[in-house]
Design an enzyme around this catalytic site. Structure first.
Site: not given
Ligand code: NAD
Length: 333
Positions: A40, A88, A137-139, A163, A165, A167, A193, A262, A294, A296
């Site tokens: 990370d 992730l 993500t589902d987005e 975002y 796009a 993903k 989540n 929401n 927001r 779009g």
């Molecule tokens: P988050 O933003 O809480 O955590 C992302 C982590 O990635 C952080 O710890 C950050 O330090 C690290 N990070 C960011 N850029 C980095 C880089 N360049 N190199 C190394 N580490 C880096 O995100 P989250 O909500 O925990 O989401 C995690 C994954 O799950 C993402 O890929 C997101 O697209 C996906 N996701 C999230 C949700 C949601 O509701 N939060 C839903 C579906 C999918």
């Protein structure tokens, strides 16, 4: 001695919201099977406090590093013979992607391709003994208008924010590496989540925080946008299931079977918080403040997670109100 028989797995973004729950689950549940490396960069969204309880575990190692740095990743993969990757790490906040799209291209797209390349070089075609799991993500599916419609794994991609796009692009690269190089890849696309460790810019922790401090509760537009909510530990369980049982090349949708507007969600949080804070019922609702929508803003996301349920036997374990109460308790304490 035992450690010699342990497989090394790399979890990226493990200091973030979802990643921290995935790291904890793998470190605790597979203490005699996996050595977990948490990679990370510790951006604003990463916080090692999320992992205080397992930081001393003998099967856990934290590596500070950036997935945008290809040379660093190549060295890391050559140093450790990783059995698998659970990816992730990402820039994850839609509003930030609207103000700075390039940051999302660099981490989410370039970073993912760097990771795929490092794995491809290190695994030298011996892909049957390795697995690359991309968490998405589902987005990427865009938005729904008809209440009878749900996102399926076959739904056409239609990302509508920088975002989503980014993903979507990373999902395509992962599938392309599976197809072109025969790398063993598996993907999942999950709904929103909620739960402990969520950075307070996102809807639920922001509302909890503002209710606690008697600050206005900003609700976009009329609060009509619908999201499907999943407790983060249920997502971590689903990731465990897909990593171990998912079929090579397949994608699994993950969702909570739990749609909320929401505004209804914010009102429910207000009710829970009034009770927890010994406030008169209706006090916190008065803090609701509608703000300009927001740009779009997607109207509705709703996941059909039947494939994961029927084929791999996963189901969410918590009812929404129970999960929200746990989440509120975590933030209050
Ligand atoms: P988050 O933003 O809480 O955590 C992302 C982590 O990635 C952080 O710890 C950050 O330090 C690290 N990070 C960011 N850029 C980095 C880089 N360049 N190199 C190394 N580490 C880096 O995100 P989250 O909500 O925990 O989401 C995690 C994954 O799950 C993402 O890929 C997101 O697209 C996906 N996701 C999230 C949700 C949601 O509701 N939060 C839903 C579906 C999918």
């Amino acid at each position: 001695m035992r450690e010699n028989h342990m497989k090394k797995i790399l979890i990226t973004g493990g200091a973030g919201f979802i990643g921290s729950h995935v790291v904890r689950l793998f470190v605790n549940q597979y203490s005699d099977k996996y050595h977990v490396f948490n990679l990370d960069a510790l951006t604003y969204a990463g916080n090692l406090e999320n992992l205080k309880d397992i930081e001393q575990a003998s099967n856990y190692t934290f590596v500070k590093g950036d997935i945008r740095d290809a040379a660093f990743l190549n060295d890391l993969f050559l140093e450790h013979d990783f059995y698998g990757v659970i990816h992730l790490a990402a820039e994850s906040h839609v509003d930030r992607s609207i103000t700075d799209p390039m940051a999302f291209v660099l981490t989410n797209v370039v970073g993912t391709v760097n990771l795929l390349n490092a794995a491809k070089t290190a695994w030298k075609g011996g892909y049957n003994n390795h697995r690359f799991y991309h968490v998405s993500t589902d987005e990427v599916y865009g938005e729904l208008h008809n209440p009878d419609e749900f996102f399926l794994e076959t739904t056409k991609y239609d990302p509508r924010s920088p975002y989503s796009a980014s993903k979507a692009a990373s999902d395509h690269f992962v599938r392309a590496y599976g197809n072109t190089y025969k790398m063993q890849v598996v993907l999942s696309n999950c709904s929103n989540n909620y739960g402990p460790n969520h950075f307070p810019e996102k809807l639920i922790p922001l509302m909890i925080n503002n209710i606690m401090h008697n600050k206005p509760l900003p609700v976009y537009g009329k609060g009509e946008n619908v999201r499907d909510w999943l407790y983060v530990i249920d997502h971590a369980r689903a990731i465990d299931t897909v990593f171990h049982q998912g079929i090579n090349g397949e994608t699994y949708n993950i969702g909570g079977f739990n749609e909320w507007k929401n505004i209804d969600l914010v009102k429910m949080l207000c009710r829970i918080m009034d009770e927890k804070l010994d406030r008169e019922v209706g006090t916190s609702e008065q803090l609701i403040a509608y703000v300009t929508d927001r740009a779009g803003h997607d109207l509705r996301y709703a996941i059909d997670a039947t494939k994961l349920k029927d084929e791999l036997g996963w189901l969410p374990s918590l009812q929404f109100e129970e999960g929200l109460e746990k989440t509120v308790d975590w933030y209050l304490h």
